[in-house]
Structures are given as structure tokens and as C-alpha cells.
Scaffold this motif. Sequence first.
Motif, mmCIF file in Angstrom:
data_model
loop_
_atom_site.group_PDB
_atom_site.id
_atom_site.type_symbol
_atom_site.label_atom_id
_atom_site.label_comp_id
_atom_site.label_asym_id
_atom_site.label_seq_id
_atom_site.Cartn_x
_atom_site.Cartn_y
_atom_site.Cartn_z
ATOM 1 N N LEU A 124 76.418 76.226 48.586
ATOM 2 C CA LEU A 124 74.884 76.467 48.280
ATOM 3 C C LEU A 124 74.372 75.750 49.603
ATOM 4 N N GLY A 125 73.625 76.941 50.474
ATOM 5 C CA GLY A 125 73.168 75.810 51.154
ATOM 6 C C GLY A 125 71.292 75.851 51.403
ATOM 7 N N ARG A 126 71.231 74.791 52.013
ATOM 8 C CA ARG A 126 70.089 73.660 51.769
ATOM 9 C C ARG A 126 69.125 73.894 52.682
ATOM 10 N N ALA A 127 67.801 74.340 52.853
ATOM 11 C CA ALA A 127 66.449 74.609 54.063
ATOM 12 C C ALA A 127 65.758 73.240 53.943
ATOM 13 N N ASP A 128 65.294 73.250 54.861
ATOM 14 C CA ASP A 128 64.669 72.356 55.149
ATOM 15 C C ASP A 128 63.048 73.047 54.927
ATOM 16 N N LEU A 129 62.304 72.297 53.586
ATOM 17 C CA LEU A 129 60.663 72.800 53.771
ATOM 18 C C LEU A 129 59.828 72.485 54.199
ATOM 19 N N THR A 130 59.556 72.035 55.012
ATOM 20 C CA THR A 130 58.937 71.865 56.371
ATOM 21 C C THR A 130 58.851 73.130 57.619
ATOM 22 N N VAL A 131 60.249 73.698 57.833
ATOM 23 C CA VAL A 131 61.013 74.667 58.608
ATOM 24 C C VAL A 131 60.829 76.325 57.666
ATOM 25 N N PHE A 132 61.290 76.029 56.402
ATOM 26 C CA PHE A 132 61.219 77.723 55.602
ATOM 27 C C PHE A 132 59.626 77.642 55.677
ATOM 28 N N ASN A 133 58.560 77.201 55.004
ATOM 29 C CA ASN A 133 57.207 77.091 55.302
ATOM 30 C C ASN A 133 55.924 78.232 56.887
ATOM 31 N N VAL A 134 57.200 76.995 57.413
ATOM 32 C CA VAL A 134 56.904 77.644 59.180
ATOM 33 C C VAL A 134 57.112 78.673 59.111
ATOM 34 N N LEU A 135 58.088 79.149 59.078
ATOM 35 C CA LEU A 135 58.790 80.882 59.502
ATOM 36 C C LEU A 135 58.272 81.301 57.881
ATOM 37 N N SER A 136 58.525 81.351 56.705
ATOM 38 C CA SER A 136 57.626 82.218 55.888
ATOM 39 C C SER A 136 56.859 82.678 56.668
ATOM 40 N N THR A 137 55.775 81.872 56.558
ATOM 41 C CA THR A 137 54.246 82.272 57.249
ATOM 42 C C THR A 137 54.264 83.425 57.960
ATOM 43 N N ALA A 138 54.954 82.556 59.082
ATOM 44 C CA ALA A 138 55.051 83.688 60.907
ATOM 45 C C ALA A 138 55.759 84.770 60.130
ATOM 46 N N VAL A 139 56.768 85.340 59.811
ATOM 47 C CA VAL A 139 57.320 86.307 58.731
ATOM 48 C C VAL A 139 55.684 87.365 58.272
ATOM 49 N N LEU A 140 55.163 86.458 57.065
ATOM 50 C CA LEU A 140 53.901 87.119 56.769
ATOM 51 C C LEU A 140 53.620 87.737 57.690
ATOM 52 N N ARG A 141 52.610 86.597 58.961
ATOM 53 C CA ARG A 141 51.436 86.995 59.398
ATOM 54 C C ARG A 141 52.038 87.278 60.525
ATOM 55 N N GLN A 142 53.448 87.715 61.088
ATOM 56 C CA GLN A 142 54.237 88.567 61.892
ATOM 57 C C GLN A 142 53.204 87.458 63.707
ATOM 58 N N ARG A 143 53.768 86.690 63.323
ATOM 59 C CA ARG A 143 53.400 85.540 64.182
ATOM 60 C C ARG A 143 54.614 84.650 65.029
ATOM 61 N N GLU A 144 54.954 84.463 66.817
ATOM 62 C CA GLU A 144 56.280 84.185 66.848
ATOM 63 C C GLU A 144 55.708 82.658 66.605
ATOM 64 N N VAL A 145 57.237 82.033 66.889
ATOM 65 C CA VAL A 145 57.231 80.669 66.479
ATOM 66 C C VAL A 145 57.838 79.881 67.743
ATOM 67 N N GLU A 146 58.224 78.757 67.520
ATOM 68 C CA GLU A 146 59.190 78.101 68.927
ATOM 69 C C GLU A 146 59.739 76.951 67.572
ATOM 70 N N PHE A 147 60.875 76.846 68.397
ATOM 71 C CA PHE A 147 62.053 75.713 67.632
ATOM 72 C C PHE A 147 62.956 75.796 68.183
ATOM 73 N N ASP A 148 63.365 74.505 67.889
ATOM 74 C CA ASP A 148 64.635 73.866 68.774
ATOM 75 C C ASP A 148 66.001 74.627 67.818
ATOM 76 N N TYR A 149 67.171 75.410 68.596
ATOM 77 C CA TYR A 149 68.259 75.724 67.609
ATOM 78 C C TYR A 149 69.584 75.116 67.996
ATOM 79 N N ARG A 150 70.157 74.532 66.984
ATOM 80 C CA ARG A 150 71.249 74.090 67.271
ATOM 81 C C ARG A 150 73.026 74.929 67.505
ATOM 82 N N LYS A 151 72.920 75.002 68.495
ATOM 83 C CA LYS A 151 74.067 76.539 67.824
ATOM 84 C C LYS A 151 75.900 75.659 67.227
ATOM 85 N N PRO A 152 76.216 76.323 66.837
ATOM 86 C CA PRO A 152 77.711 75.948 66.287
ATOM 87 C C PRO A 152 78.618 74.847 66.963
ATOM 88 N N GLY A 153 78.812 73.403 66.609
ATOM 89 C CA GLY A 153 79.924 73.454 68.090
ATOM 90 C C GLY A 153 78.777 72.022 68.803
#
Length: 253
Positions: free
Chosen positions: A48-77
Motif C-alpha cells: 500500500l502506497g503512502r502519499a505525503d500529506l502536504t503534497v496531497f493537500n496542494v494537489l487535491s486543492t489544485a484539482v478542485l480549483r483548477q489551478r496550475e501546479v509546480e513540483f519536483d518530480y523524480r523519475k524511476p531510477g
Amino acid sequence: KALEQYRGTPFHRQLEASFEKLAGGLRDRITFSPADELRSVSFRNTGLGRADLTVFNVLSTAVLRQREVEFDYRKPGARRGERRRVRPYHLAHRENLWYLIAFDTGRAALRTFALPRISAAAATAEGFVRPEDFSPEGFFANALGVLGGPGDFNVVIRFSPAVADRVREREWHESQRLRDLPDGGLELTLRLGALAEVEGWVLGWGAEAEALRPPELRRRLAATAGCLAAAYAGRSRRADAGPGRSTDRSTRA
């Protein structure tokens, strides 16, 4: 127990409160003994995966309010993440992990992002309008789990009688078709847009599954099987020649 997949996200408390309101509105009183009833039922999700609560809050709010988001994303490897700017369309919980479906403005295409690999997420003031023709069902329609693709593969897998019942007992994909074989085995047909996930899935069944089509999948599996055989053969030789191995038969138990 069914709410466990939402623990650590803002949805957990909201769903829990809704459940409490529903239960409180029942006219009849319901009683049960946890010691007896709950011992008869259990839930278990492996990995079972675990999501960072702070990241989840930012993303879920942005999805609901339709706001663009910036973040750092690490690809596998990859050791480091790279900055991405996206228009978040949807959050999905699939394969025991949270994913974000978003339009990547830098790549001008829809992308899937695993939440555990997202960090330093920040919402922007830039709004967007989610396309009316977007739907998560359509997005994942040609994916076995999470990763779809632009291809159109007719995948056929033959399962041995030893595991045929285990395959029959579950729905693996909306497109699946099952055909019983004379020897008690089973043939499963899927329509998928990519082969990476189904390759790993077939390998997970070991020698009890054989991919019959498409040829590309058979070649991928043959190459992987060759690498596995070489790796295990090499390890066996190293283990046999390892330090401390006795060659005196009189000392063996």
C-alpha cells in the motif's frame, strides 16, 4: 477498514465523518460484538502506497480549483527530480498507489505522476479549464493498471490448469475475454495500449503463463527471461564457489 486506503489524506476524515452521519441517521439501532464479527473478516493490501500529506493537500486543492501546479518530480531510477509545471486534472488511487493525471505544459501532453515521487509542490495563481472530454475512465481504458499508451495491442496469454481458476476469479481489465482450454487451462485476451505492465504481470505468474500474442510481447519476455537465466546461473556459480564451502564429503551432514 475500507477507508484505510485514504488514511493520511484529507479525504479520510471527510469520508469518516460522512459515514458517521449516515450511521447516525439510521432509525434502527444496530449492535454487534467486535470480538466475534470482526474476527471473521479481514482486509490486507500488499504494498500500500503512502502519499505525503502536504503534497496531497496542494494537489487535491489544485484539482478542485483548477489551478496550475509546480513540483519536483523524480523519475524511476533518477537520483534527482526535475521541475515540472502541470495542469492537474484528476487524482486516482490505482494499484495501491496515488497518481496524478495532469497536462504537462512543458511537454504539451498528458502525463501520469506517482505521488511518492513528487516533492516541493506549490500551487500557482494561473487557472485553467479542464477539457470537457477528459475522463479518468477513458484515460485508463487501455492500461492494465496505470500505464496506458498510444498503441493498440491484442494481448493473448495462456495459463496452465494450475492457475486457471485464480485467473477466472478476478476481473483484470474491462476488455478481457476468457476461453477455456481442453486441458483445463485458460486463454485470456486483453486490448491494451502499452506492453510494459502486462510484461511484468506475465512474469509474475512464472512458468504457469505464456504470452502468445503479440510478437513484440513474446520478444520482450524472451529477452527478460534470458537475462534472468543468466543472472541466476551466475549467482549459483558464485554461491557454489563461496568462501567456507567444504569439499570434504566426510564432514557433510
